[in-house]
Design a protein around this motif. Structure first.
Motif, PDB file in Angstrom:
ATOM      1  N   LEU A  27      34.903  45.856  39.578  1.00  0.00           N
ATOM      2  CA  LEU A  27      36.100  45.128  39.191  1.00  0.00           C
ATOM      3  C   LEU A  27      35.794  43.640  39.402  1.00  0.00           C
ATOM      4  O   LEU A  27      36.255  42.870  38.884  1.00  0.00           O
ATOM      5  CB  LEU A  27      37.446  45.740  40.049  1.00  0.00           C
ATOM      6  CG  LEU A  27      38.005  46.897  39.474  1.00  0.00           C
ATOM      7  CD1 LEU A  27      38.846  47.539  40.552  1.00  0.00           C
ATOM      8  CD2 LEU A  27      38.409  46.943  38.414  1.00  0.00           C
ATOM      9  N   LYS A  28      35.205  43.241  40.696  1.00  0.00           N
ATOM     10  CA  LYS A  28      35.079  41.959  40.626  1.00  0.00           C
ATOM     11  C   LYS A  28      34.174  41.247  39.791  1.00  0.00           C
ATOM     12  O   LYS A  28      34.095  40.269  39.193  1.00  0.00           O
ATOM     13  CB  LYS A  28      34.358  41.799  42.164  1.00  0.00           C
ATOM     14  CG  LYS A  28      35.328  41.835  43.241  1.00  0.00           C
ATOM     15  CD  LYS A  28      34.440  41.661  44.557  1.00  0.00           C
ATOM     16  CE  LYS A  28      35.183  41.986  45.807  1.00  0.00           C
ATOM     17  NZ  LYS A  28      34.768  42.166  47.023  1.00  0.00           N
ATOM     18  N   GLU A  29      33.159  42.029  39.272  1.00  0.00           N
ATOM     19  CA  GLU A  29      32.128  41.742  38.359  1.00  0.00           C
ATOM     20  C   GLU A  29      32.810  41.733  37.089  1.00  0.00           C
ATOM     21  O   GLU A  29      32.739  40.552  36.214  1.00  0.00           O
ATOM     22  CB  GLU A  29      30.841  42.649  38.049  1.00  0.00           C
ATOM     23  CG  GLU A  29      29.937  42.830  39.065  1.00  0.00           C
ATOM     24  CD  GLU A  29      28.943  43.839  39.010  1.00  0.00           C
ATOM     25  OE1 GLU A  29      29.328  44.925  37.989  1.00  0.00           O
ATOM     26  OE2 GLU A  29      28.241  44.172  39.870  1.00  0.00           O
ATOM     27  N   LEU A  30      34.002  42.290  36.634  1.00  0.00           N
ATOM     28  CA  LEU A  30      34.814  42.134  35.579  1.00  0.00           C
ATOM     29  C   LEU A  30      35.501  41.019  35.316  1.00  0.00           C
ATOM     30  O   LEU A  30      35.609  40.256  34.510  1.00  0.00           O
ATOM     31  CB  LEU A  30      35.703  43.258  35.347  1.00  0.00           C
ATOM     32  CG  LEU A  30      35.237  44.810  35.109  1.00  0.00           C
ATOM     33  CD1 LEU A  30      36.228  45.811  34.844  1.00  0.00           C
ATOM     34  CD2 LEU A  30      34.276  44.553  33.814  1.00  0.00           C
ATOM     35  N   SER A  31      36.120  40.592  36.793  1.00  0.00           N
ATOM     36  CA  SER A  31      36.912  39.313  36.741  1.00  0.00           C
ATOM     37  C   SER A  31      36.069  38.058  36.624  1.00  0.00           C
ATOM     38  O   SER A  31      36.593  36.868  36.258  1.00  0.00           O
ATOM     39  CB  SER A  31      37.573  39.337  38.249  1.00  0.00           C
ATOM     40  OG  SER A  31      36.779  39.261  39.115  1.00  0.00           O
ATOM     41  N   SER A  32      34.740  38.231  36.964  1.00  0.00           N
ATOM     42  CA  SER A  32      33.877  36.983  36.650  1.00  0.00           C
ATOM     43  C   SER A  32      33.180  36.974  35.199  1.00  0.00           C
ATOM     44  O   SER A  32      32.687  35.958  34.805  1.00  0.00           O
ATOM     45  CB  SER A  32      32.736  37.020  37.764  1.00  0.00           C
ATOM     46  OG  SER A  32      31.649  38.292  37.493  1.00  0.00           O
TER      47      SER A  32
END
Length: 128
Positions: A46-51
């Motif tokens: 999810l963190k990768e998606l937000s970046s």
């Protein structure tokens, strides 16, 4: 035509993940299912998606009973994610726990959209 574009399954049980992924795809609930076997792996995803400018899952099916970090630990860290993710992704607790404490704790969490007992079924998906 699938109702949603992206769903995230978070469960340490590979058999449950396989079955749930098949149900989600065959019922045309979502066109894509991403599976992560731990809370930490799901949070990292999810963190990768937000970046990136990626498609955020509309639903996250979350198991409560997982080693290392359980579903409640996931929900604590979910609160620290980007606002865009918290507004887009609805967390559905999908658990085998019938403990009233677990059900109450999960159901009163502001990020939990629904509490469902395993197994997942097309009937549950249609209700959403």
């Amino acid at each position: 035509m699938p109702k949603f574009r992206n769903v995230l399954l978070v469960d340490d049980n590979e058999i449950d993940n396989f079955i749930n992924e098949r149900i989600i795809l065959s019922s045309k609930f979502s066109e894509n299912v991403v599976v992560r076997n731990s809370a930490d792996a799901a949070l990292k995803y999810l963190k990768e998606l937000s970046s990136q400018d990626a498609v955020i899952p509309e639903f996250i099916f979350l198991d409560l009973n997982m080693p290392v970090k359980d579903g409640f630990g996931f929900l604590e860290d979910f609160d620290k994610l980007d606002e865009k993710i918290k507004k887009t992704a609805k967390v559905v607790v999908l658990s085998s726990s019938i403990s009233p404490d677990d059900i109450n704790k999960a159901s009163t969490n502001p990020f939990v959209f629904k509490y469902i007992n395993k197994p997942l079924s097309e009937k549950y998906l249609e209700a959403m």
